[in-house]
Scaffold this motif. Structure first.
Motif, PDB file in Angstrom:
ATOM      1  N   VAL A  73       0.862  -1.183   0.000  1.00  0.00           N
ATOM      2  CA  VAL A  73       0.000   0.000   0.000  1.00  0.00           C
ATOM      3  C   VAL A  73       0.898   1.232   0.000  1.00  0.00           C
ATOM      4  N   GLU A  74       0.862   1.980  -1.072  1.00  0.00           N
ATOM      5  CA  GLU A  74       1.619   3.226  -1.166  1.00  0.00           C
ATOM      6  C   GLU A  74       0.676   4.382  -0.862  1.00  0.00           C
ATOM      7  N   LEU A  75       0.924   5.057   0.239  1.00  0.00           N
ATOM      8  CA  LEU A  75       0.082   6.179   0.646  1.00  0.00           C
ATOM      9  C   LEU A  75       0.739   7.478   0.209  1.00  0.00           C
ATOM     10  N   PHE A  76       0.081   8.190  -0.691  1.00  0.00           N
ATOM     11  CA  PHE A  76       0.556   9.500  -1.122  1.00  0.00           C
ATOM     12  C   PHE A  76      -0.115  10.541  -0.234  1.00  0.00           C
ATOM     13  N   THR A  77       0.687  11.207   0.561  1.00  0.00           N
ATOM     14  CA  THR A  77       0.191  12.055   1.633  1.00  0.00           C
ATOM     15  C   THR A  77       1.010  13.330   1.715  1.00  0.00           C
ATOM     16  N   SER A  78       0.583  14.244   2.591  1.00  0.00           N
ATOM     17  CA  SER A  78       1.325  15.488   2.809  1.00  0.00           C
ATOM     18  C   SER A  78       0.947  16.085   4.147  1.00  0.00           C
ATOM     19  N   GLU A  79       1.935  16.634   4.835  1.00  0.00           N
ATOM     20  CA  GLU A  79       1.660  17.311   6.096  1.00  0.00           C
ATOM     21  C   GLU A  79       0.945  18.639   5.872  1.00  0.00           C
ATOM     22  N   GLY A  80       0.899  19.117   4.649  1.00  0.00           N
ATOM     23  CA  GLY A  80       0.214  20.365   4.348  1.00  0.00           C
ATOM     24  C   GLY A  80      -1.233  20.197   3.953  1.00  0.00           C
ATOM     25  N   CYS A  81      -1.723  18.962   3.970  1.00  0.00           N
ATOM     26  CA  CYS A  81      -3.092  18.651   3.532  1.00  0.00           C
ATOM     27  C   CYS A  81      -3.943  18.278   4.739  1.00  0.00           C
ATOM     28  N   SER A  82      -5.021  19.019   4.971  1.00  0.00           N
ATOM     29  CA  SER A  82      -5.865  18.771   6.153  1.00  0.00           C
ATOM     30  C   SER A  82      -6.624  17.456   6.067  1.00  0.00           C
ATOM     31  N   SER A  83      -6.748  16.880   4.885  1.00  0.00           N
ATOM     32  CA  SER A  83      -7.456  15.609   4.728  1.00  0.00           C
ATOM     33  C   SER A  83      -6.548  14.406   4.972  1.00  0.00           C
ATOM     34  N   CYS A  84      -5.248  14.642   5.136  1.00  0.00           N
ATOM     35  CA  CYS A  84      -4.301  13.537   5.212  1.00  0.00           C
ATOM     36  C   CYS A  84      -4.132  12.892   6.592  1.00  0.00           C
TER      37      CYS A  84
END
Length: 269
Positions: free
Chosen positions: A42-53
């Protein structure tokens, strides 16, 4: 390359790496590939700048730590960089992961990239914070035929930051003729960030399986059944990484369809 990888004395990567290949006879196994539940990537594409993450990051932590009904789920958190200009620069982000997500978007027929997205075995793209959708995608990939990947590592006697990693891959007959490239990945668990600005300003975010290095370590090969291949790689660790939280993983990926043909990981020795 006629189903074999040529030996390489040295490959210039983000960390020093030497790769070699050796073909040896595979051991017989009474179980079919469908009977052996293989790890799912499972590759999770995420960001600390995204409130949905953050909900997706928490779900990833849970999946990484649970047995999930016998399913072996390997989480790689790949922090994209396209949120960095919106108030918070994610220290784990890289354009490499943004490019990787864009490749998936093209292959999966998506109009654009988004966060959080979970790509399962390179085959299904789902919203990374939705347990039901993610669980269904994982279930679909649990019993499909896969290359059996095994890893081990040894500490270099002269340098505690160096490891020699051995990767073996045994292809079942179901995958005969498939094309693949071998990737080596180093990931780190139990990471936290105190976010001071942006959409998650004021929050403390926790992450698992954060990708520290991701590199191709082979040219394209053709998979052959009942033939075990063995590879060695010399890895140099960053002294800032927490040694007890590191994992070394390897996976075989189709260069055209992006399907993951086999994956595994181990705790760093």
């Amino acid at each position: 390359m006629n189903g074999a990888i040529k030996s390489a004395a040295k490959v210039l990567l983000m960390f020093p790496l030497a790769v070699g290949a050796l073909s040896v006879p595979a051991k017989a196994d009474s179980k079919t590939s469908a009977e052996r539940k293989q790890p799912v990537l499972v590759e999770l594409f995420t960001s600390e700048g995204c409130s949905s993450c953050p909900p997706a990051d928490r779900l990833a932590i849970r999946l990484q730590s649970e047995k999930n009904g016998g399913r072996d789920v390997i989480i790689l958190s790949e922090h994209v960089d396209y949120w960095n200009h919106l108030g918070w620069e994610d220290r784990f982000s890289s354009a490499q992961f943004t490019d990787r997500q864009r490749t998936y978007a093209q292959v999966l027929g998506q109009n654009s990239v988004y966060t959080p997205e979970a790509v399962v075995d390179g085959t299904y793209g789902v919203v990374g914070s939705e347990p039901r959708s993610l669980g269904q995608a994982i279930d679909k990939c649990t019993n499909v035929p896969k290359v059996h990947v095994n890893l081990s590592s040894q500490i270099d006697k002269t340098d505690s930051l160096k490891r020699q990693v051995t990767i073996s891959a045994d292809c079942p007959s179901d995958l005969s003729g498939k094309r693949a490239q071998l990737y080596l990945v180093i990931s780190e668990d139990n990471l936290k960030s105190n976010v001071h600005s942006g959409e998650n300003g004021g929050a403390t975010l926790e992450h698992t399986g954060v990708v520290r290095r991701l590199e191709k370590v082979s040219t394209v090969i053709t998979l052959e059944p009942n033939k075990n291949r063995s590879y060695t790689a010399d890895v140099k660790l960053d002294p800032q990484w927490k040694r007890d939280d590191l994992r070394i993983g390897a996976f075989l990926q189709d260069p055209t369809t992006q399907t993951i043909w086999g994956v595994n990981q181990i705790r760093l020795q």
